[in-house]
Enzyme design. Sequence first.
Site, PDB file in Angstrom:
ATOM      1  N   THR A   7       1.679 -31.009  20.037  1.00 24.43           N
ATOM      2  CA  THR A   7       3.274 -30.660  20.301  1.00 24.43           C
ATOM      3  C   THR A   7       3.680 -30.091  18.960  1.00 24.43           C
ATOM      4  O   THR A   7       3.060 -30.330  17.995  1.00 24.43           O
ATOM      5  CB  THR A   7       4.007 -32.001  20.552  1.00 24.43           C
ATOM      6  OG1 THR A   7       5.331 -31.422  20.669  1.00 24.43           O
ATOM      7  CG2 THR A   7       4.030 -32.960  19.306  1.00 24.43           C
ATOM      8  N   LYS A  10       9.390 -31.539  16.898  1.00 25.06           N
ATOM      9  CA  LYS A  10       9.586 -32.578  15.645  1.00 25.06           C
ATOM     10  C   LYS A  10      10.183 -33.898  16.289  1.00 25.06           C
ATOM     11  O   LYS A  10       9.790 -34.950  15.746  1.00 25.06           O
ATOM     12  CB  LYS A  10      10.373 -32.066  14.665  1.00 25.06           C
ATOM     13  CG  LYS A  10       9.794 -30.899  13.853  1.00 25.06           C
ATOM     14  CD  LYS A  10      10.347 -30.375  12.511  1.00 25.06           C
ATOM     15  CE  LYS A  10       9.748 -29.873  11.650  1.00 25.06           C
ATOM     16  NZ  LYS A  10       9.580 -28.465  11.976  1.00 25.06           N
ATOM     17  N   GLY A  11      11.090 -33.754  17.378  1.00 26.97           N
ATOM     18  CA  GLY A  11      11.596 -34.916  17.761  1.00 26.97           C
ATOM     19  C   GLY A  11      10.533 -35.761  18.569  1.00 26.97           C
ATOM     20  O   GLY A  11      10.406 -36.938  18.272  1.00 26.97           O
ATOM     21  N   ASP A  68       4.851 -33.012  28.161  1.00 26.69           N
ATOM     22  CA  ASP A  68       5.515 -32.003  28.642  1.00 26.69           C
ATOM     23  C   ASP A  68       6.768 -32.809  29.422  1.00 26.69           C
ATOM     24  O   ASP A  68       6.593 -33.605  30.212  1.00 26.69           O
ATOM     25  CB  ASP A  68       4.914 -31.038  29.762  1.00 26.69           C
ATOM     26  CG  ASP A  68       5.728 -29.822  29.913  1.00 26.69           C
ATOM     27  OD1 ASP A  68       5.713 -29.137  29.053  1.00 26.69           O
ATOM     28  OD2 ASP A  68       6.429 -29.639  31.016  1.00 26.69           O
ATOM     29  N   PHE A 150      17.344 -35.774  20.198  1.00 29.32           N
ATOM     30  CA  PHE A 150      17.070 -34.440  19.761  1.00 29.32           C
ATOM     31  C   PHE A 150      17.362 -33.698  21.175  1.00 29.32           C
ATOM     32  O   PHE A 150      17.823 -34.411  22.106  1.00 29.32           O
ATOM     33  CB  PHE A 150      15.697 -34.123  19.337  1.00 29.32           C
ATOM     34  CG  PHE A 150      14.469 -34.380  20.415  1.00 29.32           C
ATOM     35  CD1 PHE A 150      14.119 -35.738  20.295  1.00 29.32           C
ATOM     36  CD2 PHE A 150      14.241 -33.455  21.256  1.00 29.32           C
ATOM     37  CE1 PHE A 150      13.006 -36.179  21.337  1.00 29.32           C
ATOM     38  CE2 PHE A 150      13.102 -33.877  22.226  1.00 29.32           C
ATOM     39  CZ  PHE A 150      12.685 -35.201  22.365  1.00 29.32           C
ATOM     40  N   GLY A 151      17.472 -32.550  21.382  1.00 30.96           N
ATOM     41  CA  GLY A 151      17.338 -31.677  22.629  1.00 30.96           C
ATOM     42  C   GLY A 151      18.856 -32.234  23.371  1.00 30.96           C
ATOM     43  O   GLY A 151      19.742 -31.803  22.720  1.00 30.96           O
ATOM     44  N   ASP A 153      19.780 -35.019  24.054  1.00 32.41           N
ATOM     45  CA  ASP A 153      20.535 -36.389  24.001  1.00 32.41           C
ATOM     46  C   ASP A 153      21.983 -36.624  23.775  1.00 32.41           C
ATOM     47  O   ASP A 153      22.488 -37.597  24.279  1.00 32.41           O
ATOM     48  CB  ASP A 153      19.899 -37.129  22.690  1.00 32.41           C
ATOM     49  CG  ASP A 153      18.289 -37.406  23.290  1.00 32.41           C
ATOM     50  OD1 ASP A 153      17.959 -37.505  24.509  1.00 32.41           O
ATOM     51  OD2 ASP A 153      17.177 -37.552  22.532  1.00 32.41           O
ATOM     52  N   LYS A 173      16.379 -46.273  22.572  1.00 31.37           N
ATOM     53  CA  LYS A 173      15.933 -45.402  23.178  1.00 31.37           C
ATOM     54  C   LYS A 173      14.335 -45.414  23.637  1.00 31.37           C
ATOM     55  O   LYS A 173      14.134 -45.107  24.692  1.00 31.37           O
ATOM     56  CB  LYS A 173      16.204 -43.812  22.446  1.00 31.37           C
ATOM     57  CG  LYS A 173      15.745 -42.683  23.549  1.00 31.37           C
ATOM     58  CD  LYS A 173      15.757 -41.376  22.674  1.00 31.37           C
ATOM     59  CE  LYS A 173      15.096 -40.339  23.571  1.00 31.37           C
ATOM     60  NZ  LYS A 173      15.051 -38.975  23.020  1.00 31.37           N
TER      61      LYS A 173
HETATM   62  P1  ITT Z   1       5.995 -28.961  22.919  1.00 29.12           P
HETATM   63  O1  ITT Z   1       5.495 -28.322  24.052  1.00 29.12           O
HETATM   64  O2  ITT Z   1       5.261 -28.257  21.677  1.00 29.12           O
HETATM   65  O3  ITT Z   1       5.537 -30.500  22.847  1.00 29.12           O
HETATM   66  P2  ITT Z   1       8.680 -28.282  23.405  1.00 29.12           P
HETATM   67  O4  ITT Z   1      10.163 -28.749  22.751  1.00 29.12           O
HETATM   68  O5  ITT Z   1       8.403 -26.818  23.815  1.00 29.12           O
HETATM   69  O6  ITT Z   1       7.406 -28.774  22.439  1.00 29.12           O
HETATM   70  P3  ITT Z   1       8.556 -28.953  26.277  1.00 29.12           P
HETATM   71  O7  ITT Z   1       8.118 -27.775  26.720  1.00 29.12           O
HETATM   72  O8  ITT Z   1       8.027 -30.290  26.913  1.00 29.12           O
HETATM   73  O9  ITT Z   1       8.429 -29.241  24.731  1.00 29.12           O
HETATM   74  O10 ITT Z   1      10.250 -28.875  26.547  1.00 29.12           O
HETATM   75  C1  ITT Z   1      10.854 -30.263  26.495  1.00 29.12           C
HETATM   76  C2  ITT Z   1      12.426 -30.022  26.343  1.00 29.12           C
HETATM   77  O11 ITT Z   1      13.101 -30.913  27.227  1.00 29.12           O
HETATM   78  C3  ITT Z   1      12.742 -30.166  24.868  1.00 29.12           C
HETATM   79  O12 ITT Z   1      12.792 -29.097  24.299  1.00 29.12           O
HETATM   80  C4  ITT Z   1      14.254 -31.007  25.048  1.00 29.12           C
HETATM   81  O13 ITT Z   1      15.133 -29.748  25.272  1.00 29.12           O
HETATM   82  C5  ITT Z   1      14.168 -31.506  26.384  1.00 29.12           C
HETATM   83  N1  ITT Z   1      13.599 -32.800  26.307  1.00 29.12           N
HETATM   84  C6  ITT Z   1      12.722 -33.718  26.567  1.00 29.12           C
HETATM   85  N2  ITT Z   1      12.677 -35.120  26.158  1.00 29.12           N
HETATM   86  C7  ITT Z   1      13.559 -35.078  25.538  1.00 29.12           C
HETATM   87  C8  ITT Z   1      14.215 -36.136  25.004  1.00 29.12           C
HETATM   88  O14 ITT Z   1      13.712 -37.461  24.789  1.00 29.12           O
HETATM   89  N3  ITT Z   1      15.537 -36.099  24.443  1.00 29.12           N
HETATM   90  C9  ITT Z   1      16.202 -34.764  24.618  1.00 29.12           C
HETATM   91  N4  ITT Z   1      15.963 -33.742  25.062  1.00 29.12           N
HETATM   92  C10 ITT Z   1      14.400 -33.908  25.695  1.00 29.12           C
END
Ligand code: ITT
Length: 197
Positions: A7, A10-11, A68, A150-151, A153, A173
């Site tokens: 991955t 960072k989150g 993912d 992150f994301g 959340d 969490k």
């Molecule tokens: P990697 O593929 O390098 O692991 P990525 O961020 O591209 O990193 P994904 O393709 O799996 O990963 O996309 C996941 C997205 O879904 C992530 O960027 C967040 O926006 C959201 N997401 C997943 N889990 C989350 C969480 O626990 N809290 C908040 N947002 C989350």
Amino acid sequence: MKIVLATGNKGKLREFREMFRCEVTPFSELLGEIDIVEDSDSFKGNALIKAKTIYEKLGEEYIVISDDSGISVPLLGGEPDIYSARYAGEGASDRDNLLKLVENIKAKGVDRTTAYYTACIAIVSKYGEYTVHGWMHGDVITEPRGEGGFGYDPMFVPDGYALTLGEIDNEVKKGISHRGKALRLAKPIIKLLGSTS
Ligand code: ITT
């Protein structure tokens, strides 16, 4: 065998590190930056693409773990789902994606609606490929709150809570999250693979 995480998020890395008691290394420390094309139509397919790509570059001494994940909103036909990381376009920031989701929910004339997170963890080693899933259900709101997580959340309120994941302690969490649930299923598999070598 050494455990490597496929991955660049960072989150996720922080959450993995907090949940695993053993040493885990992000792939970029060993291989530098690699652009992995996630072109499957499922979380499982994309998780396997990520883990297999890194495993094939590293070789048999490694256990490679990927995640993912994404958020799905039934009111929006399930969006953004597997496109969560690029909802506002390729290279979009977490903030851009969150704001797009807020706007799309508001456009439906509501300020709160049900949603769920999905995480698929893939584990690839010389003993083969394994996948496990975890889910977390709740609501998404159009006035994000909190700086934690992150994301998406700050706009996600888990079932049974009044606070968003941006306001809830990270320890809490881990106990309820899609990733926490999937990692608890993955742990015994990883332990077994590590002890078999
Ligand atoms: P990697 O593929 O390098 O692991 P990525 O961020 O591209 O990193 P994904 O393709 O799996 O990963 O996309 C996941 C997205 O879904 C992530 O960027 C967040 O926006 C959201 N997401 C997943 N889990 C989350 C969480 O626990 N809290 C908040 N947002 C989350």
